[in-house]
Scaffold this motif. Structure first.
Motif, PDB file in Angstrom:
ATOM      1  N   TYR A 302       0.799  -1.224   0.000  1.00  0.00           N
ATOM      2  CA  TYR A 302       0.000   0.000   0.000  1.00  0.00           C
ATOM      3  C   TYR A 302       0.832   1.275   0.000  1.00  0.00           C
ATOM      4  O   TYR A 302       0.291   2.359  -0.195  1.00  0.00           O
ATOM      5  CB  TYR A 302      -0.922   0.032   1.233  1.00  0.00           C
ATOM      6  N   ASP A 303       2.137   1.166   0.239  1.00  0.00           N
ATOM      7  CA  ASP A 303       2.995   2.347   0.379  1.00  0.00           C
ATOM      8  C   ASP A 303       2.465   3.269   1.480  1.00  0.00           C
ATOM      9  O   ASP A 303       2.545   4.485   1.384  1.00  0.00           O
ATOM     10  CB  ASP A 303       3.096   3.107  -0.954  1.00  0.00           C
ATOM     11  N   LEU A 304       1.887   2.679   2.511  1.00  0.00           N
ATOM     12  CA  LEU A 304       1.326   3.448   3.619  1.00  0.00           C
ATOM     13  C   LEU A 304       1.492   2.627   4.894  1.00  0.00           C
ATOM     14  O   LEU A 304       0.597   1.874   5.278  1.00  0.00           O
ATOM     15  CB  LEU A 304      -0.157   3.744   3.359  1.00  0.00           C
ATOM     16  N   PRO A 305       2.656   2.727   5.560  1.00  0.00           N
ATOM     17  CA  PRO A 305       2.892   1.927   6.770  1.00  0.00           C
ATOM     18  C   PRO A 305       1.849   2.217   7.840  1.00  0.00           C
ATOM     19  O   PRO A 305       1.257   3.308   7.879  1.00  0.00           O
ATOM     20  CB  PRO A 305       4.288   2.385   7.216  1.00  0.00           C
ATOM     21  N   PRO A 306       1.604   1.254   8.731  1.00  0.00           N
ATOM     22  CA  PRO A 306       0.569   1.431   9.755  1.00  0.00           C
ATOM     23  C   PRO A 306       0.706   2.710  10.577  1.00  0.00           C
ATOM     24  O   PRO A 306      -0.298   3.374  10.854  1.00  0.00           O
ATOM     25  CB  PRO A 306       0.736   0.180  10.624  1.00  0.00           C
ATOM     26  N   ALA A 307       1.930   3.063  10.976  1.00  0.00           N
ATOM     27  CA  ALA A 307       2.102   4.262  11.806  1.00  0.00           C
ATOM     28  C   ALA A 307       1.632   5.512  11.070  1.00  0.00           C
ATOM     29  O   ALA A 307       0.974   6.392  11.641  1.00  0.00           O
ATOM     30  CB  ALA A 307       3.564   4.408  12.226  1.00  0.00           C
ATOM     31  N   ARG A 308       1.955   5.579   9.782  1.00  0.00           N
ATOM     32  CA  ARG A 308       1.538   6.745   8.993  1.00  0.00           C
ATOM     33  C   ARG A 308       0.021   6.753   8.811  1.00  0.00           C
ATOM     34  O   ARG A 308      -0.623   7.807   8.857  1.00  0.00           O
ATOM     35  CB  ARG A 308       2.243   6.712   7.636  1.00  0.00           C
ATOM     36  N   PHE A 309      -0.549   5.575   8.611  1.00  0.00           N
ATOM     37  CA  PHE A 309      -1.997   5.498   8.477  1.00  0.00           C
ATOM     38  C   PHE A 309      -2.687   5.949   9.760  1.00  0.00           C
ATOM     39  O   PHE A 309      -3.681   6.681   9.719  1.00  0.00           O
ATOM     40  CB  PHE A 309      -2.428   4.073   8.127  1.00  0.00           C
ATOM     41  N   LEU A 310      -2.175   5.519  10.895  1.00  0.00           N
ATOM     42  CA  LEU A 310      -2.794   5.909  12.167  1.00  0.00           C
ATOM     43  C   LEU A 310      -2.693   7.410  12.392  1.00  0.00           C
ATOM     44  O   LEU A 310      -3.580   8.015  13.010  1.00  0.00           O
ATOM     45  CB  LEU A 310      -2.148   5.138  13.312  1.00  0.00           C
ATOM     46  N   ASP A 311      -1.638   8.038  11.879  1.00  0.00           N
ATOM     47  CA  ASP A 311      -1.545   9.500  11.936  1.00  0.00           C
ATOM     48  C   ASP A 311      -2.676  10.134  11.128  1.00  0.00           C
ATOM     49  O   ASP A 311      -3.264  11.152  11.540  1.00  0.00           O
ATOM     50  CB  ASP A 311      -0.191   9.972  11.393  1.00  0.00           C
ATOM     51  N   ILE A 312      -2.967   9.550   9.966  1.00  0.00           N
ATOM     52  CA  ILE A 312      -4.067  10.052   9.130  1.00  0.00           C
ATOM     53  C   ILE A 312      -5.395   9.909   9.868  1.00  0.00           C
ATOM     54  O   ILE A 312      -6.237  10.811   9.867  1.00  0.00           O
ATOM     55  CB  ILE A 312      -4.095   9.303   7.781  1.00  0.00           C
ATOM     56  N   LEU A 313      -5.581   8.754  10.514  1.00  0.00           N
ATOM     57  CA  LEU A 313      -6.803   8.521  11.276  1.00  0.00           C
ATOM     58  C   LEU A 313      -6.961   9.583  12.371  1.00  0.00           C
ATOM     59  O   LEU A 313      -8.040  10.174  12.520  1.00  0.00           O
ATOM     60  CB  LEU A 313      -6.768   7.116  11.881  1.00  0.00           C
ATOM     61  N   GLU A 314      -5.903   9.831  13.121  1.00  0.00           N
ATOM     62  CA  GLU A 314      -5.992  10.797  14.214  1.00  0.00           C
ATOM     63  C   GLU A 314      -6.214  12.208  13.685  1.00  0.00           C
ATOM     64  O   GLU A 314      -6.937  13.008  14.300  1.00  0.00           O
ATOM     65  CB  GLU A 314      -4.732  10.736  15.077  1.00  0.00           C
TER      66      GLU A 314
END
Length: 643
Positions: A302-314
């Motif tokens: 996805y080229d979107l690691p979990p940590a970066r995704f969780l930043d987007i969520l927050e």
């Protein structure tokens, strides 16, 4: 006819879809390389699916028509063309050759891989149709398609790994890099994109990839079969019908029972096939340095690691929590301040609109009206689905059939310049605003595939498939969210009698706009919930996090996962962990593109829509140039700096 566009009405009793792919073998003669011509014809009928394959060229081989789905290895013939393996061996000496010789060998290898990967990527569309044509995984063709699909990719692994080594050596040597760029501008960028789109196959050994593919296929098929067997009041229920019932069933107890029973069917399938596989998937990922399997999927696919995704969520939570909380509070008043549950939200949203309109049914559309509105929107942006070449490039399979796959999707066909649009609308059934959003969403994918195919010369691996999944789904989702705005309805739905009253459009937008924020937060949260299943610790604890997450981010009460809380959403997504990452995770970039479109709609500014449409078309064409989210972000930043 739909505004000059002939809507393809598929006669599913006799559908023939031909595909011809030319592959260049390495058996050179004085007249040049000999072509291997692969012609596939798919005959799809109501009772069965038959796929025939004919190979001609180097050996003049003809495969009996009835054999292909009996023998999955026949498709390997098309990929492991005689001469390819020796070419890889020969390439391994390239590092010691003169630059000219190195270049010629590397360019030749790339050209072969270009053909092979185009064949593999573009062929996947046919397997999507095979699997989508019949919902039941017990159907022979579906089972064989599940086996064949991973083979198409795995046969490329050795050559792709070698190309990866060559690319790394070239870019690390300044003089060599300059030489390649001078001889063939764009070659290195195309090599990089090909490697980006095949990253998951370069990392794992073939046996590891085969193990992962088998786990995913098994768990997906088991979950799909559970839903195929599910009955509600004695009647089969597709996913779309489930959500429709959830939004229209008046009794809260009946909605709760629907969620519990539908979720129970999926949960049972997960307990059988998916949950026992979680440690195995984690073990493979950890062998290669990832914390768990979602970390691998996020970083590599996805080229979107979990940590970066969780930043987007927050960040989304911070920006829209007040809107979501206020929206749910307005729904609570309809329950006399009782707690709103997850199964209440869409029903109460519809009830709120009906009350604003003085009772009665919500306005709906016919399929033709919905398609007209969606096409008019895209035509204002300069994407005319009712005119050539787009009108001739889309095969519409829109009507519901017994056992037909319930989800909507668009997939490329043939050389990558044609697409198949699959939806599941019952003939003559009224469509909702959400159904209209589905059409806008899938047409966005169709435009993305077809426009990027022009830049990729029909090679899906160089077109939309070269771009990260969050970008593909993000831009389609951002475009479909415009549909619920008052400005979009004013422009494209007001000509319809059922939407002519501005009070109707005002009431619809007043509810659907905050509901869209809620649904986006739900999508982001669903992805985080699924990724959490792979954490260490007792699985029951991880499944039962859902009520806490739902209360904090959605302000609703929810069932624990062990009782089906949010298990029911889309089972085949859950087999690719956190797949909802690609929807919510791509929105920050995508909304930077659609925000000016929303502004133009709000001002009813046709000229501005046309300008923003040109920008959208430019972005959708990029394909290979957008092989990472960082590349897309940089491109948007450069555009935004331009006066």
């Amino acid at each position: 006819m739909v505004r000059g566009h002939t809507l393809v009405e598929v006669d599913w009793d006799a559908v023939t879809i031909p595909i011809t792919t030319r592959l260049v073998t390495q058996s050179h003669s004085s007249s040049g390389p000999s072509p291997l011509i692969v012609t596939r014809t798919f005959d799809i009928g109501t009772a069965m699916i038959r796929c025939t394959l004919a190979l001609a060229g180097a050996h003049g081989t003809t495969v009996p028509a009835e054999s292909e789905l009996e023998r999955a290895d026949l498709l390997e013939i098309a990929v492991t063309v005689p001469g390819h393996a020796p070419m890889v061996t020969e390439m391994r000496g390239a590092a010691t050759d003169a630059p000219r010789v190195q270049y010629e060998k590397d360019a030749a290898l790339f050209d072969v891989l270009w053909q092979l990967q185009a064949h593999a990527v573009n062929s996947l569309g046919y397997f999507s149709i095979l699997k989508g044509a019949r919902f039941s995984h017990s159907h022979k063709a579906r089972k064989q398609a599940d086996l064949v699909e991973p083979i198409l990719y795995r046969r490329l692994a050795a050559m792709l790994r070698h190309l990866g080594g060559r690319y790394a050596a070239i870019v690390a040597t300044h003089g060599l890099r300059q030489y390649y760029n001078a001889r063939r501008p764009g070659l290195l960028m195309q090599m990089q994109s090909m490697l980006q789109s095949a990253r998951q196959h370069l990392l794992f050994a073939e046996e590891e990839h085969a193990e992962i593919a088998a786990i995913i296929a098994e768990s997906s098929a088991t979950a799909q079969q559970a839903l195929a067997d599910f009955r509600w009041n004695g009647t089969p229920l597709t996913r779309g019908e489930f959500y429709r019932l959830l939004a229209t069933t008046e009794e809260a107890s009946a909605r709760e029972r629907l969620v519990r029973e539908y979720s129970g069917a999926v949960l049972s399938a997960y307990q059988q096939a998916l949950f026992p596989a979680l440690p195995r998937l984690n073990a493979v990922a950890r062998t290669h340095g990832f914390a768990n399997y979602p970390a691998y999927v996020g970083a590599i696919q996805y080229d979107l690691p979990p940590a970066r995704f969780l930043d987007i969520l927050e960040a989304y939570h911070l920006a829209h929590d007040r809107t979501i909380a206020g929206f749910v509070d307005t729904l609570r008043t309809l329950l006399h301040d009782a707690r709103v549950h997850e199964w209440d939200v869409h029903y109460l949203a519809n009830k709120k609109i009906r009350m604003a309109l003085g009772g009665g049914e919500l306005p709906t559309l016919t399929f033709t009206e919905a398609l007209h509105a969606a096409q008019a929107f895209y035509r204002d942006l300069g994407i005319d689905f009712a005119a050539a070449p787009l009108a001739q490039a889309i095969h519409y399979d829109t009507k519901k059939r017994e056992d037909k796959y319930g989800n909507a999707f668009v997939t490329r066909l043939g050389a990558g310049n044609t697409v198949w649009m699959h939806t599941n609308f019952a003939p003559d059934a009224p469509l909702t605003l959400a159904d209209l959003q589905t059409l806008v969403h899938e047409l966005a994918h169709a435009a993305h595939i077809l426009l990027s195919a022009e830049e990729g010369h029909g090679n899906g691996a160089m077109g939309m498939a070269a771009t990260p999944k969050p970008w593909r789904e993000g831009i389609a989702s951002a475009l479909d969210q415009l549909v619920v705005s008052r400005a979009w309805m004013d422009r494209y739905l007001s000509p319809l009698s059922q939407f002519a009253d501005p009070d109707v459009r005002r009431a619809m937008a007043g509810v659907h706009e905050p509901l869209a924020r809620y649904d986006t937060m739900l999508t982001l949260l669903r992805a985080a919930f699924e990724m959490g299943w792979y954490d260490d610790g007792p699985l029951t604890e991880r499944l039962n996090r859902w009520p806490t997450l739902a209360a904090q981010y959605l302000h609703v009460a929810a069932l624990p996962g062990t009782a089906g809380g949010r298990i029911y959403a889309t089972p085949h997504f859950a087999t690719s962990p956190g797949y909802y990452v690609v929807y919510g995770g791509g929105l920050p970039l995508a909304t930077r593109v659609t925000a000016p479109i929303a502004t133009a709609l709000a001002h009813d500014d046709t000229a501005a829509l046309q300008r923003q449409g040109k920008m959208l078309i430019h972005l959708l064409r990029q394909g290979v140039a957008f092989s990472t989210l960082q590349a897309i972000e940089q491109h948007l930043a450069d555009i935004e700096k331009t006066p």
